[in-house]
Design an enzyme around this catalytic site. Structure first.
Site, mmCIF file in Angstrom:
data_model
loop_
_atom_site.group_PDB
_atom_site.id
_atom_site.type_symbol
_atom_site.label_atom_id
_atom_site.label_comp_id
_atom_site.label_asym_id
_atom_site.label_seq_id
_atom_site.Cartn_x
_atom_site.Cartn_y
_atom_site.Cartn_z
ATOM 1 N N GLN A 1 0.838 -1.192 0.000
ATOM 2 C CA GLN A 1 0.000 0.000 0.000
ATOM 3 C C GLN A 1 0.879 1.252 0.000
ATOM 4 O O GLN A 1 1.090 1.870 1.029
ATOM 5 C CB GLN A 1 -0.895 -0.026 1.247
ATOM 6 C CG GLN A 1 -1.884 1.097 1.325
ATOM 7 C CD GLN A 1 -3.173 0.777 0.616
ATOM 8 O OE1 GLN A 1 -3.603 -0.354 0.554
ATOM 9 N NE2 GLN A 1 -3.805 1.785 0.080
ATOM 10 N N PHE A 2 1.387 1.630 -1.162
ATOM 11 C CA PHE A 2 2.269 2.794 -1.239
ATOM 12 C C PHE A 2 1.568 4.086 -0.847
ATOM 13 O O PHE A 2 2.193 5.053 -0.425
ATOM 14 C CB PHE A 2 2.902 2.925 -2.637
ATOM 15 C CG PHE A 2 1.976 3.453 -3.699
ATOM 16 C CD1 PHE A 2 1.926 4.807 -3.980
ATOM 17 C CD2 PHE A 2 1.163 2.586 -4.414
ATOM 18 C CE1 PHE A 2 1.081 5.293 -4.965
ATOM 19 C CE2 PHE A 2 0.316 3.059 -5.395
ATOM 20 C CZ PHE A 2 0.271 4.429 -5.665
ATOM 21 N N THR A 3 0.237 4.117 -0.926
ATOM 22 C CA THR A 3 -0.500 5.340 -0.617
ATOM 23 C C THR A 3 -0.464 5.689 0.874
ATOM 24 O O THR A 3 -0.863 6.789 1.256
ATOM 25 C CB THR A 3 -1.962 5.254 -1.095
ATOM 26 O OG1 THR A 3 -2.603 4.165 -0.452
ATOM 27 C CG2 THR A 3 -2.025 5.088 -2.609
#
Length: 150
Positions: free
Chosen positions: A78-80
């Site tokens: 989950q890079f966000t």
């Protein structure tokens, strides 16, 4: 390294309409890896998560770890989680690690939970557009950042 840990009755991940993985009782973990994250961050965070006591005992108190209830983990990249939102309305993801850095750390994180802690760990598809289905039990949702070890 940031993680959102959700205590779930069940969770699953699908890609392009196809079920990729599913778990029963355990954790859905959204894992964000940022520039500068190291093996030290990985070891600290994986050990912290494995030791969390957020499952109810016979008296209804959050007193049991995922290992004690024989739970599973569904690990989703989950890079966000590293979004910067101070300027404007469009988030910047400049702090998120590039795939060539993040993917090996993501894979090692899952392997560490399995091999070092004995927790069955299933994964999403790194970098894919995934659909996550879960039933958050409690609800219990915890945020942990390896750079802010409070």
């Amino acid at each position: 390294m940031r993680a959102i840990i959700q205590r779930v009755s069940h969770a699953s991940v699908s890609v392009n309409g196809f079920l990729l993985n599913k778990i029963d009782k355990g954790y859905l973990i959204l894992l964000g890896i940022e520039n500068g994250d190291t093996q030290e961050d990985l070891l600290w965070l994986s050990d912290k998560i494995a030791g969390l006591r957020i499952f109810s005992d016979d008296e209804g108190k959050m007193n049991l770890s995922i290992k004690e209830i024989h739970g599973e983990i569904l690990l989703i990249s989950q890079f966000t989680l590293h979004a910067l939102t101070a300027k404007g309305n469009r988030p910047s993801f400049i702090k998120a690690a590039r795939p060539e850095i993040a993917l090996p750390l993501y894979n090692h994180f899952a392997l560490r939970l399995l091999e070092h802690h004995g927790i069955t760990t299933k994964k999403g598809e790194f970098g894919a557009d995934m659909n996550i289905d879960l039933l958050n039990q409690g609800p219990v949702t915890i945020f942990i950042d390896s750079k802010n070890r409070e």
